[in-house]
Motif scaffolding. Structure first.
Motif, mmCIF file in Angstrom:
data_model
loop_
_atom_site.group_PDB
_atom_site.id
_atom_site.type_symbol
_atom_site.label_atom_id
_atom_site.label_comp_id
_atom_site.label_asym_id
_atom_site.label_seq_id
_atom_site.Cartn_x
_atom_site.Cartn_y
_atom_site.Cartn_z
ATOM 1 N N ARG A 59 0.826 -1.214 0.000
ATOM 2 C CA ARG A 59 0.000 0.000 0.000
ATOM 3 C C ARG A 59 0.855 1.256 0.000
ATOM 4 O O ARG A 59 0.467 2.279 -0.566
ATOM 5 N N PHE A 60 2.036 1.170 0.590
ATOM 6 C CA PHE A 60 2.910 2.347 0.663
ATOM 7 C C PHE A 60 3.431 2.735 -0.720
ATOM 8 O O PHE A 60 3.955 3.834 -0.894
ATOM 9 N N ASP B 96 1.711 3.392 -3.199
ATOM 10 C CA ASP B 96 0.768 4.339 -3.801
ATOM 11 C C ASP B 96 1.461 5.687 -4.012
ATOM 12 O O ASP B 96 2.179 6.164 -3.137
ATOM 13 N N TYR C 181 1.533 8.366 -1.146
ATOM 14 C CA TYR C 181 2.489 8.236 -0.049
ATOM 15 C C TYR C 181 3.914 8.509 -0.529
ATOM 16 O O TYR C 181 4.746 9.004 0.232
ATOM 17 N N ILE D 129 4.315 12.204 -0.310
ATOM 18 C CA ILE D 129 4.539 12.628 1.078
ATOM 19 C C ILE D 129 5.977 12.349 1.490
ATOM 20 O O ILE D 129 6.628 13.178 2.149
ATOM 21 N N LEU D 130 6.499 11.180 1.106
ATOM 22 C CA LEU D 130 7.872 10.822 1.451
ATOM 23 C C LEU D 130 8.864 11.770 0.790
ATOM 24 O O LEU D 130 9.822 12.231 1.447
ATOM 25 N N ILE E 139 5.903 12.633 6.404
ATOM 26 C CA ILE E 139 5.814 11.209 6.710
ATOM 27 C C ILE E 139 5.559 10.991 8.197
ATOM 28 O O ILE E 139 4.851 10.053 8.584
ATOM 29 N N LEU F 109 1.929 11.335 8.734
ATOM 30 C CA LEU F 109 1.233 10.158 8.228
ATOM 31 C C LEU F 109 1.259 9.027 9.251
ATOM 32 O O LEU F 109 0.224 8.411 9.541
ATOM 33 N N GLN G 262 -1.994 7.475 11.419
ATOM 34 C CA GLN G 262 -2.388 6.070 11.324
ATOM 35 C C GLN G 262 -2.533 5.445 12.705
ATOM 36 O O GLN G 262 -3.401 4.592 12.917
ATOM 37 N N ALA H 70 4.732 1.884 7.560
ATOM 38 C CA ALA H 70 5.283 3.156 7.098
ATOM 39 C C ALA H 70 6.482 3.579 7.939
ATOM 40 O O ALA H 70 7.486 4.067 7.409
#
Length: 266
Positions: free
Chosen positions: A51-52, A54, A57, A60-61, A231, A234, A238, A251
């Motif tokens: 999923r990371f 995507d 994300y 964002i990273l 990050i 994020l 979560q 993550a």
């Protein structure tokens, strides 16, 4: 058991209890499946890591790396001349070092909130600018990329000054004077005499600034609002708001792995 191992035993136990065991717990969470109402459980899966991948994300990273890099560069640019000045300050050196360390004596949260009061529409900066007639309406100084960068540089600058100072302190200043006697300009002396001994301090300063800035969430949350999601934000969301511990754990481990690979490469 040798004396050396006996002395290393307490540190080894602390490392195992406070680092390795929590990391194993986080790893276990990252392989679990999120429950329909929060929580986690079986079956084990790698979906959280997939999923990371995507693009959301990834963006964002990259934003986190970018702002951490900006913070590091600015701290090195500002920290080197300050560290150089302190090394040449003579009797006032101890006082200046205490002033550099003074922010550590107060709460990080309080220092960050202080910038909120300074940068907001009714804060000190906008009030002075409007009172002097330089602007007719408040400037958007808060809740943007610039505010987050300012907060990170402010909180990280002492971490850059101290290791650079410890390196420059070992410089034999007679070499600088000799370069000046031989006709070298200040800029030439800087690059030929001072900087060649500074890389250890610069590397240490870069590590101490970059790594905490990469994982920050409090500064970006308070000074960036919802406009600057990093990050660290994020991962925090979560574990708190979304209650998706498996993805948050995945993550955080991915971020740690990237940092460790980068440090090893450097």
């Amino acid at each position: 058991m040798s004396l050396r191992r006996i002395f290393l035993l307490p540190a080894s136990l602390v490392t195992i209890a406070l680092f390795l065991v929590p990391m194993m717990i986080i790893l276990a969470y990252s392989l679990m499946t999120r429950g329909p109402y929060g929580g986690q459980g079986l079956p084990l899966t790698l979906e959280n890591y997939q999923r990371f991948l995507d693009p959301l994300y990834g963006e964002i990273l990259l934003r986190s790396f970018w702002i951490a890099g900006e913070t590091t560069v600015l701290c090195l640019i500002f920290g080197f001349p300050l560290a150089w000045y302190i090394t040449r300050s003579g009797p006032s050196r101890d006082l200046l070092l205490q002033l550099v360390m003074l922010p550590f004596w107060t709460s990080f949260l309080v220092r960050t909130y202080a910038w909120v009061f300074l940068l907001r529409d009714t804060g000190l900066f906008n009030t002075i600018l409007m009172a002097t007639g330089l602007i007719s309406e408040p400037l958007p100084l808060l809740y943007n990329h610039g505010a987050v960068l300012l907060g990170l540089v402010y909180t990280s600058l002492p971490l850059a000054i101290l290791p650079i100072y410890s390196t420059l302190e070992r410089l034999d200043y007679s070499m600088v004077e000799a370069a000046a006697d031989l006709g070298a300009k200040p800029i030439t002396t800087l690059f030929k005499v001072s900087l060649p001994i500074a890389p250890p301090g610069l590397r240490a300063a870069a590590f101490l600034v970059f790594v905490p800035s990469l994982g920050t969430y409090l500064t970006s949350d308070l000074l960036g609002g919802g406009s600057t999601i990093l990050i660290g934000n994020l991962v925090q969301n979560q574990f708190t708001t979304a209650r998706d511990w498996p993805f948050g754990a995945a993550a955080s481990l991915i971020l740690m792995a990237i940092v460790l690979v980068g440090l090893w490469a450097v």
